[in-house]
Design a protein around this motif. Structure first.
Motif, PDB file in Angstrom:
ATOM      1  N   THR A  28      46.943  28.469  26.140  1.00 17.43           N
ATOM      2  CA  THR A  28      47.990  28.036  25.224  1.00 17.43           C
ATOM      3  C   THR A  28      49.349  27.861  25.887  1.00 17.43           C
ATOM      4  O   THR A  28      50.248  27.282  25.295  1.00 17.43           O
ATOM      5  CB  THR A  28      48.129  29.036  24.068  1.00 17.43           C
ATOM      6  N   SER A  29      49.519  28.351  27.081  1.00 16.93           N
ATOM      7  CA  SER A  29      50.820  28.281  27.746  1.00 16.93           C
ATOM      8  C   SER A  29      51.056  26.898  28.332  1.00 16.93           C
ATOM      9  O   SER A  29      50.139  26.268  28.851  1.00 16.93           O
ATOM     10  CB  SER A  29      50.888  29.321  28.858  1.00 16.93           C
ATOM     11  N   SER A  30      52.316  26.436  28.284  1.00 12.50           N
ATOM     12  CA  SER A  30      52.653  25.168  28.922  1.00 12.50           C
ATOM     13  C   SER A  30      52.850  25.348  30.426  1.00 12.50           C
ATOM     14  O   SER A  30      52.835  24.380  31.170  1.00 12.50           O
ATOM     15  CB  SER A  30      53.922  24.579  28.301  1.00 12.50           C
ATOM     16  N   ASP A  31      53.055  26.573  30.863  1.00 12.08           N
ATOM     17  CA  ASP A  31      53.131  26.876  32.287  1.00 12.08           C
ATOM     18  C   ASP A  31      51.750  27.298  32.777  1.00 12.08           C
ATOM     19  O   ASP A  31      51.032  28.046  32.104  1.00 12.08           O
ATOM     20  CB  ASP A  31      54.112  28.005  32.556  1.00 12.08           C
ATOM     21  N   TYR A  32      51.397  26.802  33.954  1.00 11.16           N
ATOM     22  CA  TYR A  32      50.066  27.101  34.488  1.00 11.16           C
ATOM     23  C   TYR A  32      50.160  27.372  35.972  1.00 11.16           C
ATOM     24  O   TYR A  32      50.603  26.520  36.749  1.00 11.16           O
ATOM     25  CB  TYR A  32      49.139  25.912  34.245  1.00 11.16           C
ATOM     26  N   TYR A  33      49.822  28.597  36.334  1.00 14.07           N
ATOM     27  CA  TYR A  33      49.624  28.929  37.732  1.00 14.07           C
ATOM     28  C   TYR A  33      48.116  28.950  37.975  1.00 14.07           C
ATOM     29  O   TYR A  33      47.387  29.642  37.255  1.00 14.07           O
ATOM     30  CB  TYR A  33      50.211  30.298  38.062  1.00 14.07           C
ATOM     31  N   GLY A  34      47.666  28.186  38.941  1.00 14.13           N
ATOM     32  CA  GLY A  34      46.245  28.142  39.250  1.00 14.13           C
ATOM     33  C   GLY A  34      46.002  28.421  40.715  1.00 14.13           C
ATOM     34  O   GLY A  34      46.846  28.122  41.558  1.00 14.13           O
ATOM     35  N   GLY A  35      44.868  29.010  40.997  1.00  8.71           N
ATOM     36  CA  GLY A  35      44.556  29.311  42.380  1.00  8.71           C
ATOM     37  C   GLY A  35      43.070  29.227  42.658  1.00  8.71           C
ATOM     38  O   GLY A  35      42.245  29.437  41.767  1.00  8.71           O
ATOM     39  N   TRP A  36      42.760  28.871  43.877  1.00 12.62           N
ATOM     40  CA  TRP A  36      41.381  28.935  44.368  1.00 12.62           C
ATOM     41  C   TRP A  36      41.316  29.981  45.464  1.00 12.62           C
ATOM     42  O   TRP A  36      42.141  29.973  46.382  1.00 12.62           O
ATOM     43  CB  TRP A  36      40.908  27.593  44.902  1.00 12.62           C
ATOM     44  N   PHE A  37      40.353  30.856  45.338  1.00 11.78           N
ATOM     45  CA  PHE A  37      40.120  31.908  46.314  1.00 11.78           C
ATOM     46  C   PHE A  37      38.680  31.810  46.790  1.00 11.78           C
ATOM     47  O   PHE A  37      37.832  31.221  46.122  1.00 11.78           O
ATOM     48  CB  PHE A  37      40.365  33.282  45.674  1.00 11.78           C
ATOM     49  N   ARG A  38      38.401  32.404  47.933  1.00 12.45           N
ATOM     50  CA  ARG A  38      37.026  32.438  48.405  1.00 12.45           C
ATOM     51  C   ARG A  38      36.731  33.773  49.042  1.00 12.45           C
ATOM     52  O   ARG A  38      37.627  34.454  49.538  1.00 12.45           O
ATOM     53  CB  ARG A  38      36.757  31.297  49.389  1.00 12.45           C
ATOM     54  N   GLN A  39      35.453  34.101  49.003  1.00 10.24           N
ATOM     55  CA  GLN A  39      35.025  35.368  49.581  1.00 10.24           C
ATOM     56  C   GLN A  39      33.691  35.175  50.277  1.00 10.24           C
ATOM     57  O   GLN A  39      32.698  34.823  49.646  1.00 10.24           O
ATOM     58  CB  GLN A  39      34.909  36.444  48.504  1.00 10.24           C
ATOM     59  N   ALA A  40      33.704  35.382  51.571  1.00 14.52           N
ATOM     60  CA  ALA A  40      32.481  35.313  52.366  1.00 14.52           C
ATOM     61  C   ALA A  40      31.853  36.695  52.425  1.00 14.52           C
ATOM     62  O   ALA A  40      32.550  37.700  52.246  1.00 14.52           O
ATOM     63  CB  ALA A  40      32.802  34.799  53.767  1.00 14.52           C
ATOM     64  N   PRO A  41      30.563  36.793  52.687  1.00 16.59           N
ATOM     65  CA  PRO A  41      29.903  38.104  52.745  1.00 16.59           C
ATOM     66  C   PRO A  41      30.582  39.036  53.739  1.00 16.59           C
ATOM     67  O   PRO A  41      30.849  38.654  54.886  1.00 16.59           O
ATOM     68  CB  PRO A  41      28.474  37.751  53.195  1.00 16.59           C
ATOM     69  N   GLY A  42      30.884  40.246  53.295  1.00 13.77           N
ATOM     70  CA  GLY A  42      31.502  41.237  54.154  1.00 13.77           C
ATOM     71  C   GLY A  42      32.981  41.053  54.392  1.00 13.77           C
ATOM     72  O   GLY A  42      33.574  41.798  55.185  1.00 13.77           O
TER      73      GLY A  42
END
Length: 127
Positions: A28-42
């Motif tokens: 519902t917010s007009s402000d949007y912070y978005g992120g992509w993260f990744r996690q490899a094994p270990g």
């Protein structure tokens, strides 16, 4: 209640160009912070790309970790409340579970600062 649903992962060859999507419901917010993260094994979860979008400026602000700069592009479609990550020139080091994150107030490289997370989508790069 905000929910993030990711799609677009899978197995790709070196040099492939998949696009990840992260659709937000209940936003519902007009402000949007978005992120992509990744996690490899270990390994620890690491930030890949960030974006800030609002309805007061004509362009979104983005930031990238050096390992993906020039190869990945983060974008946000406010009409669809959907975050994207266009990934180009993939190499085996990009193999990981990729997670999207969203927050109406703050965005940072610190995973603990984010309010909402997607379920993750696996990207596997093979030669």
């Amino acid at each position: 209640q905000v929910q993030l649903v990711e799609s677009g992962g899978g197995s790709v060859h070196v040099g492939g160009s998949p696009r990840l999507s992260c659709a937000a419901s209940g936003w519902t917010s007009s402000d949007y912070y978005g992120g992509w993260f990744r996690q490899a094994p270990g390994k620890k979860r690491e930030g890949v790309a960030l974006i800030f979008s609002d309805d007061r400026t004509a362009y979104d602000r983005t930031a990238y970790v050096s390992a993906v700069k020039g190869r990945f592009t983060i974008s946000y479609d406010s009409a669809k409340n959907t975050l994207y990550l266009q990934m180009n020139s993939l190499n085996p080091e990009d193999t990981a579970m990729y997670y999207c994150a969203a927050d109406p107030f703050v965005g940072s490289w610190e995973p603990l600062s984010w309010d909402y997370w997607g379920q993750g989508t696996q990207v596997t790069v093979s030669s």
